[in-house]
Structures are given as C-alpha cells and as structure tokens.
Scaffold this motif. Structure first.
Motif, short mmCIF file in Angstrom:
data_model
loop_
_atom_site.label_atom_id
_atom_site.label_comp_id
_atom_site.label_asym_id
_atom_site.label_seq_id
_atom_site.Cartn_x
_atom_site.Cartn_y
_atom_site.Cartn_z
N TYR A 36 0.91 -1.03 0.15
CA TYR A 36 -0.02 -0.02 -0.07
C TYR A 36 0.77 1.13 -0.11
CZ TYR A 36 -3.68 -3.26 1.27
OH TYR A 36 -4.68 -4.32 1.16
N LYS A 39 2.09 1.62 -3.47
CA LYS A 39 1.22 2.40 -4.50
C LYS A 39 0.78 3.74 -4.29
CE LYS A 39 -3.79 1.31 -5.55
NZ LYS A 39 -4.93 0.34 -5.38
N SER A 79 -6.94 5.32 -2.30
CA SER A 79 -5.64 5.52 -2.85
C SER A 79 -5.46 6.89 -3.53
CB SER A 79 -5.67 4.60 -3.87
OG SER A 79 -6.33 4.64 -4.90
#
Length: 256
Positions: A36, A39, A79
């Motif tokens: 994560y 990303k 995100s």
C-alpha cells in the motif's frame, strides 16, 4: 461473613475495574503494508511546488526528498484521495510527514503537507472559473491583492460551517485550506458574477445548465432557506452549488 465484610471485598474487585476503564488509553498507530505504501508513493511520484514556485517535495522510487521512506501509518480515504503519516530517514534521524493527497491525473492534483502547505505539480495551477477575479487555489495574499483586506473574518454559517473572509459590501466570502482558496461564495444582491459566464444569483438554473453544459438543470429548494440541491461539475475539478431561493452560489473544489 458480615454485610460490612461482603461490601469491603466487593469494592476490592470493583475499584481495579473502574481504574482500568477510566485510565488513559494509548493510541496505537496502524502500520501500513509495504504494497500500500508503494502504491501511494507511485501515485504521488514527481515534483511538488508551493504557490511561490518553490519545489518542496520530490517523490520517486520509495524516497521523499532523497530520504528513504521507512514506514507509513494510519492511511485514511482512498488511494487517490487520502491521508497518512510517512516516516522518512534524514541525515539527522527519522522524521514524520503528514500528507493529504488528492490525485486524479489533472492540473489540480495536490498534496497538503503537515496540514499547512498546499502543493501542486505545477507552479501555477490552471483554473476553470473565477468570481470577481478570485479563483480556487489562490493564496490569501493573492486574494488580498485583488479584493483588499477583508472587513470581517468569521464563521460563514449558514452558507458553510467554517471560518473565512467576508466582504459584506461586495457580497462575497472566501474560505481557505492550507492558505489556498477552496470555496468562493457569491451572495444574492452582489454586483459581482462568475467571470467566465457572467452569471450570478439573478440568473435561472436553466441558464447555468446552458452556460456550463451541465448534465441536468440545478435543483433549487424554495422551501428550506439554506439548503443546497447538490453540486454540479463545471470541469477542471471545480463545482457549483446553489442555495435555496438562489440566495447564494458557491464555487468550490468539493463535490459534496
């Protein structure tokens, strides 16, 4: 065992329980998995500038400002539109950066650093609409240069429940996020208008739909004085919303 003795032993059990319930609780940070972190860092990759054109952050290959990201904590949101704390390794030791990001692949992409500084990929982000020469993303100094110092700084309720600059004589109010304009409110009776379209509170919802090629005609509530019928995209990640009875128009970066 007497009643007095039973009460005494019962209190010996109850007191530790009360102490544990009311003792200060230590907050535990949620450490994020590396996939994560990678990303989000890849999403934020590139150079980020303040409104004066200074490069403040540069993010690439797991590094922020040439400092390795050791860990990240407490991600919230999505995100592309979220927030989190990043621990980086500097020459003098570790340091924490709190970043809030809004990245959708447009000129308005932004990162807010430590809740105090708004950064963009471009030194001068583009804008789609303005009111009386004021557009989203301007600094407070920019606004003061165009409109002068505000006569009032106050909570702008009922239009929006936050503090901002209120120009009573102009019928305009402005709010800021990290010292950059995030909302401009044009009030009924103002002689100003939206600069691109020339429209203001005296125009009809249909005229707004035509001028900005909206997918639907804005819904105006004529019963509840301060309600809003929703937000309408006018392009460039900018939105218009309308107060009931067209008592105000709000240009903002927020879609809800």
């Amino acid at each position: 065992m007497t009643a007095h003795q039973r009460f005494f032993y019962m209190m010996l059990l109850v007191i530790p329980l009360l102490v544990s319930l009311f003792a200060p609780q230590t907050a535990v940070a949620s450490k994020m998995e590396q996939k994560y972190i990678t990303k989000v860092l890849n999403l934020m990759a590139g150079d980020w500038y303040d409104t004066a054109g200074n490069r403040i952050l540069w993010i690439q290959n797991g590094f922020i400002n040439d400092c390795r990201v050791l860990a990240a904590y407490d991600f919230a949101g999505s995100s592309s539109n979220g927030a989190g704390r990043f621990e980086i390794l500097e020459s003098t030791g570790t340091r924490n950066l709190y970043l809030t990001w809004d990245i959708r692949g447009t000129d308005q992409d932004s990162i807010k650093l430590n809740d105090s500084q708004m950064l963009h990929h471009m030194t001068k982000p583009s804008f789609n609409e303005s009111i009386a020469g004021i557009h989203l993303g301007m600094t407070s100094a920019d606004v003061a240069q165009v409109l002068g110092a505000p006569a009032e700084t106050r909570n702008l309720s009922p239009y929006v429940n936050t503090y901002g600059w209120y120009y009573r004589s102009l019928g305009i109010a402005v709010t800021f996020d990290a010292n950059t304009v995030d909302r401009i409110i044009l009030m009924k009776g103002s002689s100003a208008s939206l600069d691109r379209s020339g429209l203001n509170c005296e125009n009809t919802p249909y005229e707004f739909a035509q001028a900005y090629h909206l997918k639907s005609i804005p819904k105006i509530d004529y019963d509840d004085r301060y309600s809003s019928g929703g937000c309408y995209s006018i392009g460039g990640e900018e939105y218009l919303s309308f107060g009931s009875r067209m008592n105000h128009i709000m240009l903002s970066k927020y879609w809800n």
